[in-house]
Design an enzyme around this catalytic site. Structure first.
Site, mmCIF file in Angstrom:
data_model
loop_
_atom_site.group_PDB
_atom_site.id
_atom_site.type_symbol
_atom_site.label_atom_id
_atom_site.label_comp_id
_atom_site.label_asym_id
_atom_site.label_seq_id
_atom_site.Cartn_x
_atom_site.Cartn_y
_atom_site.Cartn_z
ATOM 1 N N HIS A 118 -1.017 1.911 3.158
ATOM 2 C CA HIS A 118 -0.749 1.817 1.722
ATOM 3 C C HIS A 118 -0.700 3.204 1.094
ATOM 4 C CE1 HIS A 118 -4.930 2.635 0.189
ATOM 5 N NE2 HIS A 118 -5.213 2.316 1.432
ATOM 6 N N HIS A 147 1.352 5.469 -2.595
ATOM 7 C CA HIS A 147 2.377 5.485 -3.656
ATOM 8 C C HIS A 147 3.625 6.213 -3.153
ATOM 9 C CE1 HIS A 147 -0.424 3.759 -6.442
ATOM 10 N NE2 HIS A 147 -1.218 4.809 -6.460
#
Length: 349
Positions: A141, A143
């Site tokens: 995970h 951004h």
């Protein structure tokens, strides 16, 4: 004289034998220490892997987590998180589940925290994800924008998931977050700390921080790494984002229906999310972050933002994703009911 030489040779051989034996013992001891150290390090690294049987309880049904097929033990899930969409809450859930469900959670920090990786970083990331067998199954995970593994000739396709939010709500939340922060890290100094201008006044004065261009984020996150993806208002980017959502993402939920998103995840990827619904309802991480001093915009502000082309496109993408999610949810959760205490009355098998 000859006897003296023989004696010296015998003495030297004896000394050599004694020293060799001593050093071999030391080396053997050091090897044991190193192996023990490696074992300790591995135990620390594998904190999300617990080989003991865990019990999963849902409603009145209780059973032990079963070992999945080898196919799913090789799975890689990628959650390229869009900022300010409740992604921290969802990842808090994943960190809670990784131990009992025996998978790894790995956080990706991109260079200078940019959302677009360089070609070199893309290649390295794909190589690491596909070849790091000791870290599978895994959930990555961070951004960063969507990355198509097939462009680099990879035969392994990860399972992409994501969550998006109503575009104006996301922008307002981010606006106040930069000024006041949130309860997740309350003492962190934010970029716009000290600026107390409301979002309404910002829009009224046409300041840069509340410009509709700042809403242009969810489309490029799904569109990918092409330069046009990050050009605000680019129509091709919207089309590409929709196409990638349909072709490459297993599931995309919405912040406003996060509970249902978690329930569907548990149904379709139980290898990772078995027990997620119960944990989400009963745990303390269903809403980890709450932005301080957030003020909902007045109708005039909302009308002005919605008159922009960028809001129209971002909202069109949101509605497209929402329609797809509702279709999947309806087919997946049919017959699944909840009792008065908020527990499912049957489990996903």
């Amino acid at each position: 004289m000859w006897q003296m030489k023989q004696l010296i040779v015998v003495l030297l051989l004896t000394v050599f034998t004694i020293l060799s034996s001593h050093f071999l013992k030391k080396i053997s001891y050091q090897d044991k220490i190193i192996k023990k150290l490696d074992s300790t390090i591995n135990e620390l690294r594998l904190k999300c892997l617990d080989h003991d049987k865990k019990t999963y309880v849902s409603g009145s049904v209780s059973r032990r987590a079963e070992s999945p097929k080898d196919l799913f033990n090789d799975s890689v899930v990628i959650y390229n998180r869009v900022p300010k969409t409740a992604s921290t809450s969802l990842m808090g859930l994943a960190y809670d589940l990784c131990k009992q469900n025996k998978f790894y959670v790995l956080h990706i920090n991109t260079t200078r925290n940019v959302h677009v990786m360089s070609l070199t970083d893309q290649r390295r990331f794909i190589e690491n994800v596909t070849t790091w067998e000791d870290k599978k199954p895994a959930l990555y995970h961070g951004h960063f924008a969507f990355l198509n593994f097939q462009r680099f000739g990879s035969t392994q396709r990860p399972i992409y998931i994501n969550v998006i939010r109503k575009p104006l709500d996301r922008l307002v939340s981010y606006y106040y977050f930069l000024r006041y922060g949130d309860n997740f890290r309350p003492h962190a100094i934010r970029k716009k700390k000290g600026n107390t201008m409301t979002f309404d006044d910002c829009v009224k004065q046409e300041e840069k921080d509340c410009s509709p261009e700042n809403m242009w984020l969810q489309i490029p996150f799904f569109c990918g790494l092409h330069v046009d993806c990050w050009q605000p208002g680019n129509e091709w980017a919207l089309v590409q984002a929709k196409q990638n959502l349909v072709e490459h993402y297993l599931l995309v939920g919405v912040t406003e229906e996060l509970k249902d998103f978690v329930a569907v995840l548990e149904a379709i990827i139980p290898r990772f999310f078995l027990g997620a619904t119960q944990q989400f309802r009963e745990g303390k991480k269903s809403h980890l972050r709450k932005t301080y001093n957030k003020v909902n915009p007045i109708p005039e502000t909302i009308q002005k933002i919605r008159s922009s082309n960028i809001w129209r496109m971002e909202n069109e993408f949101y509605e497209f994703a929402l329609k797809q999610f509702h279709s999947i949810k309806k087919k997946t959760l049919t017959g699944k009911k909840w009792n008065s205490s908020g527990q499912r009355t049957e489990v996903f098998l």
